[in-house]
Design a protein around this motif. Structure first.
Motif, PDB file in Angstrom:
ATOM      1  N   THR A   1      12.309  13.606 -24.576  1.00 29.22           N
ATOM      2  CA  THR A   1      13.289  12.756 -23.898  1.00 29.22           C
ATOM      3  C   THR A   1      13.316  11.318 -24.410  1.00 29.22           C
ATOM      4  N   ARG A   2      12.191  10.823 -24.926  1.00 29.29           N
ATOM      5  CA  ARG A   2      12.144   9.438 -25.391  1.00 29.29           C
ATOM      6  C   ARG A   2      11.208   9.326 -26.590  1.00 29.29           C
ATOM      7  N   ASN A   3      11.499   8.376 -27.463  1.00 32.50           N
ATOM      8  CA  ASN A   3      10.586   8.098 -28.565  1.00 32.50           C
ATOM      9  C   ASN A   3       9.280   7.542 -28.006  1.00 32.50           C
ATOM     10  N   ILE A   4       8.180   8.013 -28.534  1.00 33.50           N
ATOM     11  CA  ILE A   4       6.874   7.571 -28.069  1.00 33.50           C
ATOM     12  C   ILE A   4       6.102   6.969 -29.247  1.00 33.50           C
ATOM     13  N   PRO A   5       5.088   6.145 -28.966  1.00 28.07           N
ATOM     14  CA  PRO A   5       4.342   5.489 -30.050  1.00 28.07           C
ATOM     15  C   PRO A   5       3.681   6.479 -31.003  1.00 28.07           C
TER      16      PRO A   5
ATOM     17  N   TYR B   1       4.286  12.391 -20.409  1.00 24.55           N
ATOM     18  CA  TYR B   1       3.626  11.231 -21.016  1.00 24.55           C
ATOM     19  C   TYR B   1       3.299  10.249 -19.889  1.00 24.55           C
ATOM     20  N   SER B   2       2.382  10.654 -19.034  1.00 26.86           N
ATOM     21  CA  SER B   2       1.997   9.843 -17.867  1.00 26.86           C
ATOM     22  C   SER B   2       0.821  10.522 -17.187  1.00 26.86           C
ATOM     23  N   VAL B   3       0.133   9.751 -16.364  1.00 23.89           N
ATOM     24  CA  VAL B   3      -0.899  10.358 -15.531  1.00 23.89           C
ATOM     25  C   VAL B   3      -0.278  10.863 -14.238  1.00 23.89           C
ATOM     26  N   GLY B   4       0.720  10.129 -13.710  1.00 19.54           N
ATOM     27  CA  GLY B   4       1.413  10.540 -12.492  1.00 19.54           C
ATOM     28  C   GLY B   4       2.330  11.719 -12.761  1.00 19.54           C
ATOM     29  N   TYR B   5       2.545  12.537 -11.744  1.00 17.85           N
ATOM     30  CA  TYR B   5       3.389  13.715 -11.929  1.00 17.85           C
ATOM     31  C   TYR B   5       4.291  13.970 -10.719  1.00 17.85           C
ATOM     32  N   ASP B   6       4.502  12.943  -9.892  1.00 23.68           N
ATOM     33  CA  ASP B   6       5.361  13.115  -8.731  1.00 23.68           C
ATOM     34  C   ASP B   6       6.830  13.279  -9.109  1.00 23.68           C
ATOM     35  N   HIS B   7       7.173  13.047 -10.380  1.00 21.33           N
ATOM     36  CA  HIS B   7       8.543  13.246 -10.851  1.00 21.33           C
ATOM     37  C   HIS B   7       8.812  14.689 -11.255  1.00 21.33           C
ATOM     38  N   ILE B   8       7.801  15.538 -11.119  1.00 19.42           N
ATOM     39  CA  ILE B   8       7.918  16.948 -11.485  1.00 19.42           C
ATOM     40  C   ILE B   8       7.637  17.808 -10.251  1.00 19.42           C
ATOM     41  N   ASP B   9       8.457  18.838 -10.041  1.00 22.11           N
ATOM     42  CA  ASP B   9       8.146  19.812  -8.991  1.00 22.11           C
ATOM     43  C   ASP B   9       7.118  20.776  -9.565  1.00 22.11           C
ATOM     44  N   VAL B  10       5.862  20.349  -9.521  1.00 20.75           N
ATOM     45  CA  VAL B  10       4.786  21.071 -10.195  1.00 20.75           C
ATOM     46  C   VAL B  10       4.617  22.476  -9.625  1.00 20.75           C
ATOM     47  N   GLU B  11       4.612  22.595  -8.332  1.00 25.51           N
ATOM     48  CA  GLU B  11       4.371  23.905  -7.721  1.00 25.51           C
ATOM     49  C   GLU B  11       5.484  24.891  -8.053  1.00 25.51           C
ATOM     50  N   TYR B  12       6.719  24.403  -8.088  1.00 21.86           N
ATOM     51  CA  TYR B  12       7.830  25.295  -8.430  1.00 21.86           C
ATOM     52  C   TYR B  12       7.734  25.715  -9.894  1.00 21.86           C
ATOM     53  N   ALA B  13       7.359  24.766 -10.749  1.00 24.30           N
ATOM     54  CA  ALA B  13       7.183  25.096 -12.166  1.00 24.30           C
ATOM     55  C   ALA B  13       6.103  26.160 -12.332  1.00 24.30           C
ATOM     56  N   LYS B  14       4.990  25.989 -11.633  1.00 29.68           N
ATOM     57  CA  LYS B  14       3.906  26.968 -11.717  1.00 29.68           C
ATOM     58  C   LYS B  14       4.367  28.345 -11.242  1.00 29.68           C
TER      59      LYS B  14
ATOM     60  N   GLU C   1      -3.347   0.508 -27.850  1.00 24.39           N
ATOM     61  CA  GLU C   1      -4.329   1.571 -27.950  1.00 24.39           C
ATOM     62  C   GLU C   1      -4.060   2.693 -26.952  1.00 24.39           C
ATOM     63  N   THR C   2      -3.761   2.306 -25.706  1.00 22.67           N
ATOM     64  CA  THR C   2      -3.579   3.305 -24.658  1.00 22.67           C
ATOM     65  C   THR C   2      -2.299   4.100 -24.846  1.00 22.67           C
ATOM     66  N   ARG C   3      -1.194   3.434 -25.133  1.00 22.24           N
ATOM     67  CA  ARG C   3       0.064   4.158 -25.291  1.00 22.24           C
ATOM     68  C   ARG C   3       0.008   5.107 -26.490  1.00 22.24           C
ATOM     69  N   ASP C   4      -0.711   4.717 -27.521  1.00 16.87           N
ATOM     70  CA  ASP C   4      -0.881   5.605 -28.671  1.00 16.87           C
ATOM     71  C   ASP C   4      -1.701   6.835 -28.279  1.00 16.87           C
ATOM     72  N   LYS C   5      -2.779   6.622 -27.537  1.00 13.54           N
ATOM     73  CA  LYS C   5      -3.615   7.735 -27.106  1.00 13.54           C
ATOM     74  C   LYS C   5      -2.869   8.656 -26.152  1.00 13.54           C
TER      75      LYS C   5
END
Length: 311
Positions: free
Chosen positions: A7-11, A71-84, A285-289
């Motif tokens: 969806t987006r260019n990343i480092p 590309y995040s630690v948070g995942y509230d933007h995803i319906d994780v349970e439905y995906a699973k 450093e962090t965004r690259d990792k």
């Protein structure tokens, strides 16, 4: 050949290093959601950021989808349970951004307590006219004060380690007790005793608007509230009310209920509130990792291997 949507260019050049897979990156033209809806049906994996809401509608369109890598630690933007429930593996990038986020949160606390931002603005606006003065722009010390950390996960623990160097008394509130050099407290005890209250929670149904007017009202009048994790954990209307009523000394925020922040947001009208534009993980450093981790998660799943992190 597997198809991947990005969806987006990343480092870094981690996307370019992916071999034997078809990769399509959103060009930036048109509506992101429309692009996802039009293309996700033929995709085996998607690499997204926290800006993209992956809900039931999108998941249902992803008939071939095997993995969602955020590309995040948070995942509230995803319906994780439905995906699973659809057999889709969801991955994220925890741990790699812990220290960068803890650094920024601790910096926000110092900036708010010591008038660093307002002092900087004063000089840049050429308003420093009187020179040094014994009572000029007095702030609050950090050393030796009581720090209350709400949430003792990776980020909470990293903040506690930094606070120990300032000889702070550290107390924390969490669903579970942890083996840390800090004292467990009830939420009321923490709010009533702390000179600085730092939020270090994940966002979920239980933590949405966790910090409301009732809780803020229990804080010391000389205390500061700091949030650098997820914006919707703080009820901003209640925070604005508390600041107007001078219930607390000030606040520092790196995250907000709605981002980017509109210039009409009343939170911006307070000189005792330090704000930054969601910079928690914003180091080279962090965004690259994070990029390396997100791509590795995605490719591993499609190649039949375990991802580095799985929700």
């Amino acid at each position: 050949m597997y198809k991947i949507l990005v969806t987006r260019n990343i480092p870094g050049n981690y996307i370019e290093k992916i071999e034997n897979m078809e990769i399509e990156v959103f060009s930036g033209n048109g509506n992101m959601r429309d692009w996802l809806l039009s293309n996700i049906g033929s995709a085996d994996g998607i690499l997204i950021t926290l800006n993209e809401k992956i809900d039931k509608e999108l998941i249902d369109h992803g008939k071939k989808l095997k993995v969602i890598s955020t590309y995040s630690v948070g995942y509230d933007h995803i319906d994780v349970e439905y995906a699973k429930s659809k057999g889709i593996i969801v991955t994220n990038t925890p741990e790699v951004l812990t220290d960068a986020t803890a650094d920024l949160i601790f910096g926000l606390m110092i900036a708010a307590a010591r008038n660093i931002v307002s002092g900087n603005d004063l000089i840049h606006k050429n308003d420093w006219k009187a020179g040094w003065n014994p009572t000029f722009m007095l702030g609050s010390e950090i050393h030796g004060k009581t720090l209350g950390i709400i949430g003792m996960g990776r980020i909470g623990k990293a903040i506690a380690r930094r606070a120990s160097g300032f000889d702070m008394k550290i107390i924390y509130y969490s669903r579970h007790r942890h083996d840390v050099d800090a004292d467990f407290a009830s939420i009321d005890e923490l709010l009533q005793q702390s000179d600085f209250v730092i939020i270090a929670l994940d966002l979920n149904a239980d933590t949405f608007h966790f910090m409301d007017y009732q809780k803020i009202s229990k804080m010391k009048k000389t205390a500061f509230l700091i949030n650098g994790t997820r914006g919707k954990i703080v009820n901003e209307k209640d925070l604005v009310r508390a600041l107007n009523e001078k219930i607390i000394e000030g606040a520092a925020l790196d995250v907000f209920e709605d981002e980017p922040v509109d210039n009409t947001n009343p939170i911006l009208s307070f000189s005792n509130v330090v704000v930054t534009p969601h910079l928690g993980s914003a180091t080279y450093e962090t965004r690259d990792k994070m990029a390396e981790t997100a791509v590795t998660n995605l490719v591993n799943v499609l190649n039949g291997k375990d991802p580095l992190y799985k929700l």
